[in-house]
Motif scaffolding. Sequence first.
Motif, PDB file in Angstrom:
ATOM      1  N   ASP A   1     -10.905  14.879   6.277  1.00  0.00           N
ATOM      2  CA  ASP A   1     -12.182  14.523   5.671  1.00  0.00           C
ATOM      3  C   ASP A   1     -11.946  13.997   4.253  1.00  0.00           C
ATOM      4  OD1 ASP A   1     -14.733  15.008   4.069  1.00  0.00           O
ATOM      5  OD2 ASP A   1     -15.413  15.527   6.081  1.00  0.00           O
ATOM      6  N   ILE A   2     -12.436  12.810   3.970  1.00  0.00           N
ATOM      7  CA  ILE A   2     -12.203  12.203   2.664  1.00  0.00           C
ATOM      8  C   ILE A   2     -12.862  13.000   1.541  1.00  0.00           C
ATOM      9  CG2 ILE A   2     -12.788  10.172   1.236  1.00  0.00           C
ATOM     10  CD1 ILE A   2     -12.163   8.430   3.619  1.00  0.00           C
ATOM     11  N   LYS A   3     -14.002  13.603   1.819  1.00  0.00           N
ATOM     12  CA  LYS A   3     -14.724  14.343   0.781  1.00  0.00           C
ATOM     13  C   LYS A   3     -14.177  15.747   0.584  1.00  0.00           C
ATOM     14  CE  LYS A   3     -19.432  15.547  -0.680  1.00  0.00           C
ATOM     15  NZ  LYS A   3     -20.876  15.476  -0.322  1.00  0.00           N
ATOM     16  N   THR A   4     -13.983  16.482   1.677  1.00  0.00           N
ATOM     17  CA  THR A   4     -13.593  17.892   1.573  1.00  0.00           C
ATOM     18  C   THR A   4     -12.091  18.111   1.686  1.00  0.00           C
ATOM     19  OG1 THR A   4     -13.788  18.312   3.957  1.00  0.00           O
ATOM     20  CG2 THR A   4     -15.791  18.527   2.624  1.00  0.00           C
ATOM     21  N   LYS A   5     -11.363  17.086   2.177  1.00  0.00           N
ATOM     22  CA  LYS A   5      -9.906  17.167   2.401  1.00  0.00           C
ATOM     23  C   LYS A   5      -9.549  18.111   3.554  1.00  0.00           C
ATOM     24  CE  LYS A   5      -9.678  14.606  -1.251  1.00  0.00           C
ATOM     25  NZ  LYS A   5      -9.640  13.134  -1.090  1.00  0.00           N
ATOM     26  N   GLU A   6     -10.530  18.480   4.374  1.00  0.00           N
ATOM     27  CA  GLU A   6     -10.246  19.337   5.516  1.00  0.00           C
ATOM     28  C   GLU A   6      -9.533  18.554   6.608  1.00  0.00           C
ATOM     29  OE1 GLU A   6     -13.810  22.607   5.644  1.00  0.00           O
ATOM     30  OE2 GLU A   6     -14.262  20.574   6.329  1.00  0.00           O
ATOM     31  N   LEU A   7      -8.561  19.188   7.233  1.00  0.00           N
ATOM     32  CA  LEU A   7      -7.833  18.572   8.332  1.00  0.00           C
ATOM     33  C   LEU A   7      -8.696  18.644   9.594  1.00  0.00           C
ATOM     34  CD1 LEU A   7      -5.017  17.273   8.527  1.00  0.00           C
ATOM     35  CD2 LEU A   7      -4.181  19.442   9.455  1.00  0.00           C
ATOM     36  N   LEU A   8      -8.976  17.483  10.190  1.00  0.00           N
ATOM     37  CA  LEU A   8      -9.853  17.416  11.357  1.00  0.00           C
ATOM     38  C   LEU A   8      -9.077  17.260  12.653  1.00  0.00           C
ATOM     39  CD1 LEU A   8     -12.524  14.994   9.838  1.00  0.00           C
ATOM     40  CD2 LEU A   8     -12.605  17.493   9.922  1.00  0.00           C
TER      41      LEU A   8
ATOM     42  N   ARG B   1      11.566  13.479   5.018  1.00  0.00           N
ATOM     43  CA  ARG B   1      11.729  12.232   5.779  1.00  0.00           C
ATOM     44  C   ARG B   1      10.846  11.156   5.160  1.00  0.00           C
ATOM     45  NH1 ARG B   1      15.859  12.362   9.351  1.00  0.00           N
ATOM     46  NH2 ARG B   1      14.753  10.932  10.758  1.00  0.00           N
ATOM     47  N   TRP B   2      11.284   9.897   5.290  1.00  0.00           N
ATOM     48  CA  TRP B   2      10.506   8.758   4.803  1.00  0.00           C
ATOM     49  C   TRP B   2       9.631   8.214   5.918  1.00  0.00           C
ATOM     50  CZ3 TRP B   2       9.798   6.690   0.060  1.00  0.00           C
ATOM     51  CH2 TRP B   2      10.633   7.134  -0.977  1.00  0.00           C
ATOM     52  N   PHE B   3       8.400   7.830   5.530  1.00  0.00           N
ATOM     53  CA  PHE B   3       7.454   7.325   6.517  1.00  0.00           C
ATOM     54  C   PHE B   3       6.785   6.048   6.030  1.00  0.00           C
ATOM     55  CE2 PHE B   3       7.794  11.806   7.494  1.00  0.00           C
ATOM     56  CZ  PHE B   3       7.794  11.834   8.874  1.00  0.00           C
ATOM     57  N   SER B   4       6.561   5.149   6.989  1.00  0.00           N
ATOM     58  CA  SER B   4       5.719   3.973   6.748  1.00  0.00           C
ATOM     59  C   SER B   4       4.319   4.342   7.216  1.00  0.00           C
ATOM     60  CB  SER B   4       6.229   2.770   7.533  1.00  0.00           C
ATOM     61  OG  SER B   4       5.343   1.680   7.406  1.00  0.00           O
ATOM     62  N   CYS B   5       3.366   4.338   6.286  1.00  0.00           N
ATOM     63  CA  CYS B   5       2.031   4.878   6.566  1.00  0.00           C
ATOM     64  C   CYS B   5       0.977   3.774   6.636  1.00  0.00           C
ATOM     65  CB  CYS B   5       1.633   5.884   5.487  1.00  0.00           C
ATOM     66  SG  CYS B   5       2.857   7.175   5.206  1.00  0.00           S
ATOM     67  N   ARG B   6       0.091   3.935   7.592  1.00  0.00           N
ATOM     68  CA  ARG B   6      -1.070   3.059   7.723  1.00  0.00           C
ATOM     69  C   ARG B   6      -2.312   3.935   7.675  1.00  0.00           C
ATOM     70  NH1 ARG B   6       3.082   0.759  10.270  1.00  0.00           N
ATOM     71  NH2 ARG B   6       3.233  -1.519  10.342  1.00  0.00           N
ATOM     72  N   ASP B   7      -3.089   3.805   6.606  1.00  0.00           N
ATOM     73  CA  ASP B   7      -4.278   4.632   6.403  1.00  0.00           C
ATOM     74  C   ASP B   7      -5.531   3.774   6.525  1.00  0.00           C
ATOM     75  OD1 ASP B   7      -2.311   6.398   5.822  1.00  0.00           O
ATOM     76  OD2 ASP B   7      -3.010   6.917   3.820  1.00  0.00           O
ATOM     77  N   ILE B   8      -6.567   4.363   7.107  1.00  0.00           N
ATOM     78  CA  ILE B   8      -7.840   3.658   7.236  1.00  0.00           C
ATOM     79  C   ILE B   8      -8.969   4.677   7.263  1.00  0.00           C
ATOM     80  CG2 ILE B   8      -7.816   3.631   9.771  1.00  0.00           C
ATOM     81  CD1 ILE B   8      -9.118   0.860   9.632  1.00  0.00           C
ATOM     82  N   ALA B   9     -10.112   4.312   6.672  1.00  0.00           N
ATOM     83  CA  ALA B   9     -11.286   5.188   6.702  1.00  0.00           C
ATOM     84  C   ALA B   9     -12.059   4.947   7.995  1.00  0.00           C
ATOM     85  CB  ALA B   9     -12.185   4.915   5.500  1.00  0.00           C
ATOM     86  N   ILE B  10     -12.382   6.020   8.697  1.00  0.00           N
ATOM     87  CA  ILE B  10     -13.158   5.929   9.933  1.00  0.00           C
ATOM     88  C   ILE B  10     -14.381   6.831   9.804  1.00  0.00           C
ATOM     89  CG2 ILE B  10     -11.166   5.395  11.366  1.00  0.00           C
ATOM     90  CD1 ILE B  10     -11.191   8.333  12.283  1.00  0.00           C
TER      91      ILE B  10
ATOM     92  N   GLY C   1     -22.295   9.198   8.719  1.00  0.00           N
ATOM     93  CA  GLY C   1     -22.298   9.360   7.279  1.00  0.00           C
ATOM     94  C   GLY C   1     -21.131  10.157   6.739  1.00  0.00           C
ATOM     95  N   ARG C   2     -20.215  10.570   7.608  1.00  0.00           N
ATOM     96  CA  ARG C   2     -19.058  11.372   7.191  1.00  0.00           C
ATOM     97  C   ARG C   2     -17.789  10.588   7.481  1.00  0.00           C
ATOM     98  NH1 ARG C   2     -17.196  17.230   9.760  1.00  0.00           N
ATOM     99  NH2 ARG C   2     -15.578  17.736   8.234  1.00  0.00           N
ATOM    100  N   TYR C   3     -17.096  10.172   6.413  1.00  0.00           N
ATOM    101  CA  TYR C   3     -15.882   9.384   6.580  1.00  0.00           C
ATOM    102  C   TYR C   3     -14.631  10.251   6.479  1.00  0.00           C
ATOM    103  CZ  TYR C   3     -18.451   5.009   6.511  1.00  0.00           C
ATOM    104  OH  TYR C   3     -19.297   3.975   6.834  1.00  0.00           O
ATOM    105  N   ALA C   4     -13.634   9.867   7.244  1.00  0.00           N
ATOM    106  CA  ALA C   4     -12.367  10.583   7.260  1.00  0.00           C
ATOM    107  C   ALA C   4     -11.217   9.586   7.175  1.00  0.00           C
ATOM    108  CB  ALA C   4     -12.246  11.417   8.531  1.00  0.00           C
ATOM    109  N   ARG C   5     -10.076  10.072   6.702  1.00  0.00           N
ATOM    110  CA  ARG C   5      -8.883   9.232   6.637  1.00  0.00           C
ATOM    111  C   ARG C   5      -8.049   9.436   7.896  1.00  0.00           C
ATOM    112  NH1 ARG C   5      -6.584  11.429   2.657  1.00  0.00           N
ATOM    113  NH2 ARG C   5      -4.874  12.598   3.593  1.00  0.00           N
ATOM    114  N   LEU C   6      -7.801   8.353   8.596  1.00  0.00           N
ATOM    115  CA  LEU C   6      -6.877   8.347   9.730  1.00  0.00           C
ATOM    116  C   LEU C   6      -5.558   7.780   9.246  1.00  0.00           C
ATOM    117  CD1 LEU C   6      -5.945   8.410  12.713  1.00  0.00           C
ATOM    118  CD2 LEU C   6      -7.050   6.180  12.981  1.00  0.00           C
ATOM    119  N   GLU C   7      -4.504   8.570   9.386  1.00  0.00           N
ATOM    120  CA  GLU C   7      -3.184   8.085   8.986  1.00  0.00           C
ATOM    121  C   GLU C   7      -2.247   8.103  10.184  1.00  0.00           C
ATOM    122  OE1 GLU C   7      -1.280   8.916   5.107  1.00  0.00           O
ATOM    123  OE2 GLU C   7       0.291   9.925   6.272  1.00  0.00           O
TER     124      GLU C   7
END
Length: 271
Positions: free
Chosen positions: A156-163, A226-235, A240-246
């Motif tokens: 969750d982008i606002k609360t930082k909770e893992l969904l 470990r090193w990672f190549s990350c692709r992040d997007i808001a979904i 009305g509740r946005y989350a970060r998908l990585e």
Amino acid sequence: TIIFRNSKNKSGELFMSQIEEFCQEGIEPQINKQFLQNIPYSDFKTLKKTLSEKNCFWNIEDILSKNIRTVLSSLGIKSILTVPINIDDGFWGFIAFEDCINNRKWNEIELEFLNIAANDISQFIVKKRIEKKIKEEHHRFKTILDSINAVVYVSDIKTKELLFINAYAKNEISVSDDVIGKKCYHVLQKNQNEPCMFCTDKHLIDNYGKPTGVYLWEFQNTVSKRWFSCRDIAIEWKKGRYARLEIATDITELRQTVKELRESEKSFKTI
């Protein structure tokens, strides 16, 4: 009070089976009688026609067939009031009042009660079907993401909770299945008690609260190193509740290979 559910055989013939029964004290239960299971509607055509047309059915002598009168008599039923249970305009089954003591007429209140009960049952069945479908979709969604050879998580982008977190990610950072709802920085990073300085959430939502698209970056995880190549997007996780998908792909070996190639190139130039 009884509830019958419809079913079809391989040839499409419609049958009815008793699945519920509620008896007053002193009335012998009938639900365990085998002949009340898989009864063909072909033996009770008037009952089928009446109920499938969304009409109620009751004990008016001139519309009771011989088969129905025989069955009711064998069960000690004096009077019956039956209302169809319809789901998505389909004839699912029926609910009925049976009087085993008096040959009676049914009043409007009793008919209204049965109609309400039939409607409630219909809504309950539809709700359960939707819940089952959601669970099946969630299972397929989870199975697909668990099979991906990359870290996949949602927070969750606002609360930082893992969904959500997939099996690969849990294995990569050695966490249990009960991490959902915990802060992402607690779970995904080492000794992190507040939002990460490198968190990409600020890049995913614009000043108008709208997603900005995919954000690409590389990062060395503080737990696995470990090193990672990350692709992040808001979904939009909920309205009305946005989350970060990585989605993060392990590039540790690739980075090592590139480093070795650069060192080899440097040595070659020196030579």
